[in-house]
Design an enzyme around this catalytic site. Structure first.
Site, PDB file in Angstrom:
ATOM      1  N   ASP A  15       0.833  -1.204   0.000  1.00  0.00           N
ATOM      2  CA  ASP A  15       0.000   0.000   0.000  1.00  0.00           C
ATOM      3  C   ASP A  15       0.865   1.250   0.000  1.00  0.00           C
ATOM      4  O   ASP A  15       1.193   1.816   1.046  1.00  0.00           O
ATOM      5  CB  ASP A  15      -0.956  -0.016   1.205  1.00  0.00           C
ATOM      6  CG  ASP A  15      -2.044  -1.064   1.059  1.00  0.00           C
ATOM      7  OD1 ASP A  15      -2.577  -1.206  -0.055  1.00  0.00           O
ATOM      8  OD2 ASP A  15      -2.345  -1.756   2.045  1.00  0.00           O
ATOM      9  N   LYS A  66     -11.595  -3.356  -6.836  1.00  0.00           N
ATOM     10  CA  LYS A  66     -13.027  -3.384  -6.470  1.00  0.00           C
ATOM     11  C   LYS A  66     -13.901  -2.751  -7.546  1.00  0.00           C
ATOM     12  O   LYS A  66     -14.602  -1.764  -7.315  1.00  0.00           O
ATOM     13  CB  LYS A  66     -13.255  -2.696  -5.120  1.00  0.00           C
ATOM     14  CG  LYS A  66     -12.450  -3.296  -3.971  1.00  0.00           C
ATOM     15  CD  LYS A  66     -12.782  -2.616  -2.650  1.00  0.00           C
ATOM     16  CE  LYS A  66     -11.998  -3.188  -1.491  1.00  0.00           C
ATOM     17  NZ  LYS A  66     -10.550  -2.903  -1.519  1.00  0.00           N
ATOM     18  N   THR A 124     -15.920  -3.479   5.370  1.00  0.00           N
ATOM     19  CA  THR A 124     -15.881  -3.648   6.825  1.00  0.00           C
ATOM     20  C   THR A 124     -15.962  -2.313   7.554  1.00  0.00           C
ATOM     21  O   THR A 124     -16.116  -2.280   8.767  1.00  0.00           O
ATOM     22  CB  THR A 124     -14.605  -4.400   7.249  1.00  0.00           C
ATOM     23  OG1 THR A 124     -13.503  -3.828   6.559  1.00  0.00           O
ATOM     24  CG2 THR A 124     -14.713  -5.867   6.914  1.00  0.00           C
ATOM     25  N   ARG A 215       0.771  -3.916   6.740  1.00  0.00           N
ATOM     26  CA  ARG A 215       1.698  -3.230   7.638  1.00  0.00           C
ATOM     27  C   ARG A 215       2.495  -4.110   8.584  1.00  0.00           C
ATOM     28  O   ARG A 215       3.642  -3.757   8.897  1.00  0.00           O
ATOM     29  CB  ARG A 215       0.931  -2.143   8.406  1.00  0.00           C
ATOM     30  CG  ARG A 215       0.525  -0.999   7.480  1.00  0.00           C
ATOM     31  CD  ARG A 215      -0.576  -0.151   8.059  1.00  0.00           C
ATOM     32  NE  ARG A 215      -1.831  -0.893   8.097  1.00  0.00           N
ATOM     33  CZ  ARG A 215      -2.963  -0.407   8.564  1.00  0.00           C
ATOM     34  NH1 ARG A 215      -3.004   0.823   9.053  1.00  0.00           N
ATOM     35  NH2 ARG A 215      -4.058  -1.139   8.557  1.00  0.00           N
TER      36      ARG A 215
END
Ligand code: C5P
Length: 239
Positions: A15, A66, A124, A215
């Protein structure tokens, strides 16, 4: 998906908008992961050429964009992603049956190397109040189940789901539906903004096929060592 992924279910989430950073992470962790995930941040900054450059490292790539549009447009986007050599990509199940079917058909045109099509059910970040505000008077869990079954019935290969949903979806959708699970934290790791978590072995035990981990690897002082430790924690879990 290939043998590499079967041996190691971890897809590292790269990311960043910085292509050099993404490449450095990918090269460092390459021996210890099964694939890489590239999302909107990377794609908007670096486009298809950036994706192709990382895919050239040889790890399977999950393109996490997405897609959610009319069937014809999503089919075109899936074709373009298949041309980049993606192993997995995703669409919003909320786009409906015709859109999912169009995505699956477009992926199938790539033949044996077709990308697997995953559906995103309920983000979520949405709770029951958010669902009510967009006209969905049900719990997130019920809506996840409903959309996962719609995706499965429309030919999708699997869904992206949270640790809280993986056991329910494994039961609901059977053994051959891919469950790709973010929100994974090794025991003792910083949780960041993830609220519902499982550790890697726990997620596998609950039924996850692929673990998306960002991460805990990329923000570690030694990403290669972090990825290696996660891989070691998974040794002996089911393929
Ligand atoms: O850094 P971390 O391990 O939290 O990264 C998880 C990755 O999975 C991120 O790329 C994030 O966008 C993605 N993701 C998520 N939760 C979801 C769906 C996707 O964290 N429900």
């Amino acid at each position: 998906m290939n043998d590499h992924t079967a041996a190691n279910p971890v897809f590292v989430a790269l990311d960043t908008a910085d292509a050099r950073q993404a490449r450095a992470w990918a090269e460092a962790v390459r021996p210890h992961v099964g694939g890489i995930k590239l999302g909107l941040e990377f794609f908007v900054a670096n486009g298809g050429d950036g994706v192709r450059a990382l895919a050239a490292l040889g790890l399977p790539v999950f393109l996490d964009l997405k897609f959610h549009d009319i069937p014809n447009t999503v089919a075109g986007a899936v074709r373009a992603a298949a041309g980049l050599g993606m192993a997995m990509l995703n669409v919003h199940a909320g786009g409906g049956r015709a859109m999912i079917e169009a995505a699956v058909a477009a992926a199938g045109e790539a033949g044996a190397n077709r990308p697997r099509v995953l559906a995103v059910t309920v983000l979520t970040s949405l709770d029951a109040g958010d669902l009510a505000a967009i006209g969905q008077a049900t719990t997130p869990s019920n809506q996840v189940r409903r959309l996962a079954l719609l995706a499965q019935d429309s030919g999708a290969d699997g869904v992206v789901c949270s640790p809280a949903e993986v056991a329910m979806l494994r039961q609901t959708c059977g053994p051959n539906f891919l469950l790709v699970v973010p929100g994974i934290r090794p025991a003792g790791a910083a949780t960041g903004d993830q609220k519902r978590m499982l550790d890697p072995a726990g997620a596998r035990a609950a039924g996850a096929d692929v673990l998306v981990i960002g991460r805990p690897i990329t923000a570690a002082s030694d990403p290669a060592a972090a990825a290696a430790a996660i891989a070691a924690s998974l040794a002996g879990t089911r393929p």
